[in-house]
Design a protein around this motif. Structure first.
Motif, PDB file in Angstrom:
ATOM      1  N   GLY A   1       0.818  -1.276  -0.088  1.00 29.16           N
ATOM      2  CA  GLY A   1       0.029   0.026   0.090  1.00 29.16           C
ATOM      3  C   GLY A   1       0.693   1.272  -0.157  1.00 29.16           C
ATOM      4  N   ALA A   2       0.422   2.217   0.799  1.00 31.86           N
ATOM      5  CA  ALA A   2       1.446   3.568   0.954  1.00 31.86           C
ATOM      6  C   ALA A   2       1.210   3.925   2.529  1.00 31.86           C
ATOM      7  CB  ALA A   2       0.735   4.570  -0.036  1.00 31.86           C
ATOM      8  N   ALA A   3       2.098   4.895   2.712  1.00 29.08           N
ATOM      9  CA  ALA A   3       2.196   5.401   4.075  1.00 29.08           C
ATOM     10  C   ALA A   3       2.554   6.822   3.987  1.00 29.08           C
ATOM     11  CB  ALA A   3       2.870   4.598   5.020  1.00 29.08           C
ATOM     12  N   ILE A   4       1.870   7.782   5.038  1.00 32.47           N
ATOM     13  CA  ILE A   4       2.400   9.008   5.327  1.00 32.47           C
ATOM     14  C   ILE A   4       2.808   9.010   6.716  1.00 32.47           C
ATOM     15  CG2 ILE A   4       0.724  10.139   3.866  1.00 32.47           C
ATOM     16  CD1 ILE A   4      -0.701  11.087   5.830  1.00 32.47           C
ATOM     17  N   GLY A   5       3.915   9.900   7.101  1.00 37.22           N
ATOM     18  CA  GLY A   5       4.481   9.971   8.441  1.00 37.22           C
ATOM     19  C   GLY A   5       3.811  10.912   9.245  1.00 37.22           C
TER      20      GLY A   5
END
Length: 388
Positions: free
Chosen positions: A97-101
């Motif tokens: 998937g994807a992620a943001i910090g």
């Protein structure tokens, strides 16, 4: 049959690769330095993911899933921006998937956490709408695939177990829901032992356990506050009398050192008696008592060392030259930090009944709509196979 078996095998293999990747990312925090690269990292990682999905599943599937994930993450970013919470750019992780910090300390309460978490699946719902419109116009079953994937990805994310969005959303209702979600996952794991689900279950247990220990953490911080306050009072008393005669100073040093040594000896006795292993949950009070004594021992040991250094510099003009006033100021800073952390821990999950009701309606409403789109997409694909 052979093709189905091979597809199933490939799916399982990539599932385990993704699971291992998530585990490594969780353990190697330095990897998240990538988040600081900027928008280029989002674009570059997006193309890497696109290529990875295309190699395994084909370009059409790759474009669909990357599009859906991108819009989902933009929903989180937009929600965070509305709340003025700084974030890193989105980073795509192939097959995960994807992620943001986001720094958890920047989220002040459960209501804000709900808002930021809800933004992802809400944007995910919006991402499905163009596909539904295009299917109506073209009757191309590809848009049915996009609808199905969008419904599945975002509905799965609403499952009430942290670290999924649903686990963060339900914090505004009650973190006890996490435990219910974990119980529901157990039979799912036995029926379909997917590696991603297993890993989410493991992370969910750790998150629930951290929340379970929050009350103990507050109790330990209260004890640290009490001990540090007493320490500072003693230090202030000592500083107030040091300008007087050497006899008075010697008496003060001996008195305060004796008191500290007596308390340290008592604490050490208790720590030795409690040094055996304790069972989680069942013996949590014993564990908390041990940690309180350990924290008190650390504070008093540090104080005793500071006093000894000060005593040496006071009588022997040694280069140590410890200033007790600076120690007092440092302790005051620690007290301010502890009190702020206690206040956040006490108030973070406090929400009004009205807020809880609105959150529940929004949560269930979004889940129902996504489920309807998932069924709609499945029906499109099934009908297209029948017509063939």
């Amino acid at each position: 049959m052979a093709t189905d078996a091979r597809n199933k095998s490939n799916k399982g293999m990539w599932g385990w690769i993704a699971a291992i990747g998530i585990f490594l990312l969780a353990k190697m925090k330095w990897v998240f330095a990538l988040f600081k690269i900027g928008k280029f990292a989002t674009l570059a990682s997006m193309f890497v993911s696109l290529g990875g999905y295309a190699i395994i599943f084909g370009w059409k599937f790759a474009f669909a899933i990357v599009y859906l994930i991108f819009v989902h993450e933009m929903g989180h970013l937009a929600a965070a921006k509305i709340k003025k919470i700084p974030t890193s750019p989105a980073i795509f992780i192939p097959f995960m998937g994807a992620a943001i910090g986001i720094d958890p300390k920047k989220i002040k309460d459960a209501e804000t956490e709900f808002f930021v978490a809800y933004g992802g699946p809400l944007a995910g719902l919006v991402s499905i709408l163009p596909a539904a419109g295009l299917y109506t116009l073209t009757q191309d079953p590809y848009w049915g695939l996009v609808i199905q994937l969008g419904g599945l990805i975002n509905l799965f994310n609403l499952f009430p177990v942290s670290p999924l969005d649903g686990g963060r959303i339900v914090t505004v209702l009650s973190t006890k829901i996490w435990f219910i979600g974990l119980l529901v996952m157990i039979p799912i794991i036995f029926i379909s032992p997917d590696p991603i689900i297993i890993l989410i279950f493991i992370f969910g247990i750790f998150t629930w356990w951290d929340r379970f220990k929050d009350n103990a953490k507050v109790e330990i911080m209260k004890h640290e506050e009490k001990v540090l306050t007493e320490v500072n009072d003693e230090l202030k008393h000592l500083v107030a009398f040091t300008p007087h005669s050497e006899e008075m100073n010697t008496s003060n040093f001996i008195s305060i050192k004796n008191k500290i040594n007596y308390r340290l000896n008592e604490i050490s006795k208790h720590l030795s008696a409690d040094s055996g292993s304790v069972l989680p949950v069942i013996q949590e009070k014993k564990r908390t008592a041990f940690k309180k004594r350990k924290a008190e021992k650390d504070i008093l040991t540090n104080m005793l060392n500071q006093i000894r250094n000060y005593e040496l510099s006071f009588y022997e003009n040694t280069p140590i030259n410890t200033d007790l006033n600076s120690v007092i100021i440092e302790n005051e800073k620690k007290l301010t930090t502890i009190r702020a952390e206690m206040d956040r821990a006490k108030t973070y999950y406090q929400t009004s009944i009205g807020t809880k009701i609105r959150a529940l309606i929004l949560y269930l409403g979004l889940a129902v709509v996504l489920a309807l789109f998932l069924v709609y997409g499945m029906e499109i694909l099934e009908s297209s196979q029948i017509t063939r």
